[in-house]
Design a protein around this motif. Structure first.
Motif, mmCIF file in Angstrom:
data_model
loop_
_atom_site.group_PDB
_atom_site.id
_atom_site.type_symbol
_atom_site.label_atom_id
_atom_site.label_comp_id
_atom_site.label_asym_id
_atom_site.label_seq_id
_atom_site.Cartn_x
_atom_site.Cartn_y
_atom_site.Cartn_z
ATOM 1 N N GLU A 1 -19.899 19.076 1.175
ATOM 2 C CA GLU A 1 -21.096 18.884 1.992
ATOM 3 C C GLU A 1 -22.329 18.619 1.124
ATOM 4 O OE1 GLU A 1 -23.570 21.663 4.995
ATOM 5 O OE2 GLU A 1 -21.428 21.498 5.433
ATOM 6 N N GLU A 2 -22.443 19.344 0.016
ATOM 7 C CA GLU A 2 -23.560 19.115 -0.907
ATOM 8 C C GLU A 2 -23.494 17.706 -1.488
ATOM 9 O OE1 GLU A 2 -23.863 21.950 -4.072
ATOM 10 O OE2 GLU A 2 -23.974 23.646 -2.704
ATOM 11 N N ALA A 3 -22.318 17.270 -1.843
ATOM 12 C CA ALA A 3 -22.153 15.931 -2.407
ATOM 13 C C ALA A 3 -22.522 14.864 -1.383
ATOM 14 C CB ALA A 3 -20.720 15.743 -2.891
ATOM 15 N N LYS A 4 -22.148 15.075 -0.132
ATOM 16 C CA LYS A 4 -22.473 14.100 0.903
ATOM 17 C C LYS A 4 -23.972 14.077 1.179
ATOM 18 C CE LYS A 4 -18.073 13.692 3.162
ATOM 19 N NZ LYS A 4 -17.368 13.495 4.399
ATOM 20 N N LYS A 5 -24.618 15.259 1.154
ATOM 21 C CA LYS A 5 -26.070 15.317 1.356
ATOM 22 C C LYS A 5 -26.806 14.587 0.238
ATOM 23 C CE LYS A 5 -26.506 19.507 4.100
ATOM 24 N NZ LYS A 5 -26.976 20.901 4.120
ATOM 25 N N ALA A 6 -26.247 14.665 -0.961
ATOM 26 C CA ALA A 6 -26.865 13.979 -2.100
ATOM 27 C C ALA A 6 -26.565 12.482 -2.085
ATOM 28 C CB ALA A 6 -26.380 14.603 -3.405
ATOM 29 N N GLY A 7 -25.683 12.059 -1.184
ATOM 30 C CA GLY A 7 -25.351 10.639 -1.077
ATOM 31 C C GLY A 7 -24.357 10.167 -2.118
ATOM 32 N N ALA A 8 -23.628 11.099 -2.712
ATOM 33 C CA ALA A 8 -22.656 10.731 -3.740
ATOM 34 C C ALA A 8 -21.380 10.197 -3.104
ATOM 35 C CB ALA A 8 -22.334 11.948 -4.601
ATOM 36 N N ALA A 9 -20.813 9.180 -3.698
ATOM 37 C CA ALA A 9 -19.502 8.687 -3.280
ATOM 38 C C ALA A 9 -18.458 9.646 -3.847
ATOM 39 C CB ALA A 9 -19.281 7.280 -3.810
ATOM 40 N N THR A 10 -17.514 10.031 -2.996
ATOM 41 C CA THR A 10 -16.516 11.018 -3.422
ATOM 42 C C THR A 10 -15.118 10.558 -3.067
ATOM 43 O OG1 THR A 10 -16.732 12.209 -1.318
ATOM 44 C CG2 THR A 10 -18.098 12.973 -3.148
ATOM 45 N N ILE A 11 -14.180 11.018 -3.859
ATOM 46 C CA ILE A 11 -12.760 10.877 -3.536
ATOM 47 C C ILE A 11 -12.322 12.258 -3.060
ATOM 48 C CG2 ILE A 11 -10.456 10.452 -4.429
ATOM 49 C CD1 ILE A 11 -11.710 8.509 -6.414
ATOM 50 N N ASN A 12 -11.997 12.354 -1.788
ATOM 51 C CA ASN A 12 -11.710 13.640 -1.153
ATOM 52 C C ASN A 12 -10.208 13.930 -1.149
ATOM 53 O OD1 ASN A 12 -14.490 13.692 -0.555
ATOM 54 N ND2 ASN A 12 -14.128 12.543 1.308
ATOM 55 N N TYR A 13 -9.650 14.181 -2.303
ATOM 56 C CA TYR A 13 -8.211 14.414 -2.382
ATOM 57 C C TYR A 13 -7.817 15.732 -1.743
ATOM 58 C CZ TYR A 13 -9.438 17.095 -6.599
ATOM 59 O OH TYR A 13 -9.991 17.984 -7.484
#
Length: 140
Positions: free
Chosen positions: A70-82
């Motif tokens: 959730e923190e990564a998404k709020k920061a707008g970071a692209a993530t690989i959600n394995y």
């Protein structure tokens, strides 16, 4: 008028009605299986894994470190959600296992269908041999 009558014929076929009933029952059955998975099997799996939750297992592609997804998404970071993928795979396997046992249990209560074997009667060769036999009997 041809289109309307063609549609009426299509919709009144047994296969369409069977499919509609199957979809409705499938939706209700899906809720039962989802509840079985989420409310019964997943808590047991959580106890067995020590409360481990994979949803916060991810890789941020911007190189920064985040505590939660959730923190990564709020920061707008692209993530690989394995971790989310792993959760989906585990849920699928649990659902497949639950469906397997439900179907296995349902098959126990299912009546076996009676197989009626019709007597095919004598073949042409057999009829011919019977005629020859009867003709030989009447000769003597």
């Amino acid at each position: 008028m041809g289109f309307v009558s063609e549609f009426k014929e299509f919709i009144s076929k047994g296969n369409v009605l069977d499919l509609a009933v199957g979809v409705i029952i499938g939706g209700a059955f899906g809720k039962i299986v989802a509840s079985l998975t989420d409310d019964i099997l997943m808590p047991i799996l959580s106890i067995l894994t020590g409360g481990m939750d994979f949803k916060d297992w991810f890789l941020a592609l911007d190189g920064a470190t985040y505590k939660t997804l959730e923190e990564a998404k709020k920061a707008g970071a692209a993530t690989i959600n394995y971790g989310m993928f792993l959760n989906a795979v585990i849920t699928f396997l649990l659902m497949a296992f639950a469906i397997f046992w439900i179907v296995k249990l349902a098959n126990r209560f299912k009546k076996p269908q009676e197989v009626i074997v019709a007597d095919p009667g004598p073949t042409k060769d057999q009829l011919l041999l019977m005629e020859i036999r009867d003709a030989l009997r009447t000769r003597s």
